[in-house]
Motif scaffolding. Structure first.
Motif, PDB file in Angstrom:
ATOM      1  N   GLU A   2      67.340  18.205  39.055  1.00  0.00           N
ATOM      2  CA  GLU A   2      66.549  19.015  38.122  1.00  0.00           C
ATOM      3  C   GLU A   2      67.442  20.059  37.460  1.00  0.00           C
ATOM      4  O   GLU A   2      68.281  20.676  38.117  1.00  0.00           O
ATOM      5  CB  GLU A   2      65.391  19.672  38.864  1.00  0.00           C
ATOM      6  CG  GLU A   2      64.400  18.636  39.389  1.00  0.00           C
ATOM      7  CD  GLU A   2      63.555  19.132  40.549  1.00  0.00           C
ATOM      8  OE1 GLU A   2      62.463  18.579  40.748  1.00  0.00           O
ATOM      9  OE2 GLU A   2      63.990  20.063  41.259  1.00  0.00           O
TER      10      GLU A   2
ATOM     11  N   ASN B  47      70.022  20.244  41.175  1.00  0.00           N
ATOM     12  CA  ASN B  47      69.831  20.156  42.610  1.00  0.00           C
ATOM     13  C   ASN B  47      69.794  18.676  42.984  1.00  0.00           C
ATOM     14  O   ASN B  47      70.160  17.826  42.184  1.00  0.00           O
ATOM     15  CB  ASN B  47      68.549  20.884  43.035  1.00  0.00           C
ATOM     16  CG  ASN B  47      67.323  20.318  42.333  1.00  0.00           C
ATOM     17  OD1 ASN B  47      67.426  19.431  41.488  1.00  0.00           O
ATOM     18  ND2 ASN B  47      66.156  20.821  42.672  1.00  0.00           N
TER      19      ASN B  47
ATOM     20  N   SER C 233      63.721  23.170  44.501  1.00  0.00           N
ATOM     21  CA  SER C 233      63.022  22.405  43.472  1.00  0.00           C
ATOM     22  C   SER C 233      61.685  23.038  43.117  1.00  0.00           C
ATOM     23  O   SER C 233      61.277  23.045  41.951  1.00  0.00           O
ATOM     24  CB  SER C 233      62.803  20.962  43.955  1.00  0.00           C
ATOM     25  OG  SER C 233      61.940  20.256  43.095  1.00  0.00           O
TER      26      SER C 233
END
Length: 394
Positions: A223, A267, A314
């Motif tokens: 992400e 990530n 996240s």
């Protein structure tokens, strides 16, 4: 004697193989299930021309990345594709990271990657807002739009009479003596050689072709965020952390892109679909198959803490910003806006080991690229040359 090469997958590696084979005078067919080229890993990465300081000396990644750093720049220059030589800082933010930074220095030396070892003041001369006790300056790192590279490769193949098929998913593969038959919903293609460059689906294509691959693809979503325009001045070029040497991920980093934006990320969380670009993207059959794979279970059990931390980051933009602030303390949650996510096709063996090198397997009339995450885009022209050599097409 010219051969008919059927390539499954229209990302940068598949198109590079097609361009190389067509240049050698072979007939080429490229089958891509999406409506455009480079829609997945190629079109959703950081756009970095990697230099090769991370990779184990003697590995394919080390060899092909360092060569690819040169050949990608040369190709882009010759084809009029914009790119920039930015350099990169790999930053140790605490004394505990200095041994790992020293290992990257050793690998840089072994891989013939130009670098400078900097103290805190030297690091700030390149990136005034960075927090560092020491850093490696990798001079030959650059940035580029790999989607543009892919589209140019497709144009070159088409100009030589290559058969380029978009929106054409493969549904069956059969080998017959010295032929391979590839079926789609509407047509059959008969060729001398199958080259599987299907990325996130490469292990599925291999099994469809009758191969028992030595590893399974597990999708990891990366992400990204972007810095808001008024905070882009905090980053001049590329700022990376010292990565965990036990994992094939480079950590959350800051990358200035070709359009001037600054990407932050990625990530690495397990995706619940091969093309799972958000938590909402769930394909139960894919997720259950991947998560029940013994190799994934062993890998996950050995990395519970790391995995939990990635999930928390996240779900929390504040934690994401905190990770970035270790590199550039001025960054806050308010400086970030969500950006397009990517999914990394990471091969895992049955014993739980993450495959940390490019993985290419072959049968008499098939070649399967079964692990080609970063730096595969950088190395794509070199991977293509290696496959053409392996297939004795040159």
């Amino acid at each position: 004697m010219p051969k008919h090469v059927i390539i499954v997958g229209g990302g940068i590696v598949g198109l590079a193989v097609a361009e190389r084979a067509s240049r050698q005078g072979h007939r080429v067919t490229v089958l891509e299930k999406e409506a455009g080229w480079a829609m997945h890993q190629t079109g959703r990465n950081s756009g970095v021309i990697h230099a090769g300081p991370y990779y184990r000396p003697g590995s394919l990644k080390a060899e092909l990345c360092t060569a690819g750093n040169r050949s990608m720049k040369k190709f882009a220059t010759e084809q009029g594709i914009p790119w920039e030589l930015t350099g990169k800082l790999i930053v140790a933010t605490t004394d505990k990271e200095l041994p790992a930074l020293a290992e990257l220095r050793r690998r840089s030396e072994a891989n013939n990657v130009p670098f400078r070892l900097l103290d805190a003041e030297g690091a700030r001369s390149y990136e005034p807002h960075v927090a560092a006790v020491a850093a490696l300056r990798i001079e030959s790192t650059g940035i580029i739009d790999y989607g543009a590279v892919s589209r140019r490769l497709a144009e070159m193949v088409a100009s030589r009479g290559g058969d380029l098929r978009l929106s054409t998913a493969v549904v069956g593969i059969a080998s017959r003596a010295d032929r391979v038959i590839v079926s789609t919903a509407d047509e059959e293609f008969s060729g001398d050689l199958l080259v599987n460059c299907a990325g996130l689906h490469s292990d599925k294509i291999a099994r469809m072709a009758g191969l028992a691959p030595s590893a399974r693809i597990i999708p990891f979503r990366g992400e990204y965020h972007e810095l808001v325009p008024e905070r882009r001045h905090l980053v001049r070029g590329l700022i990376y952390p010292v990565p965990d040497p036990e994992l094939p991920f480079l950590g959350v980093h800051l990358t200035r892109m070709m359009d001037g934006s600054v990407h932050a990320g990625p990530n690495a969380v397990t995706a619940l679909a091969r093309e799972g670009y958000s938590w909402r993207d769930i394909r139960p059959s894919e997720a259950l198959g991947d998560l029940a794979f013994p190799g994934f279970l062993r890998m996950a059990s050995n990395n519970v803490g790391v995995g939990f931390g990635e999930v928390r980051r996240s779900l929390s933009q504040s934690l994401f910003a905190k990770s970035l602030a270790k590199l550039v303390p001025g960054i806050t949650k308010a400086d970030l806006v969500p950006a397009k996510a990517g999914v990394r096709a990471q091969a895992i063996r049955r014993d739980g080991a993450l495959v940390d090198d490019f993985l290419i397997e072959r049968t008499p009339n098939q070649i399967h690229v079964l692990n080609a995450p970063s730096p595969a885009a950088t190395a794509s022209l070199e991977i293509a040359a290696r496959i053409v050599e392996l297939a004795q097409l040159d």
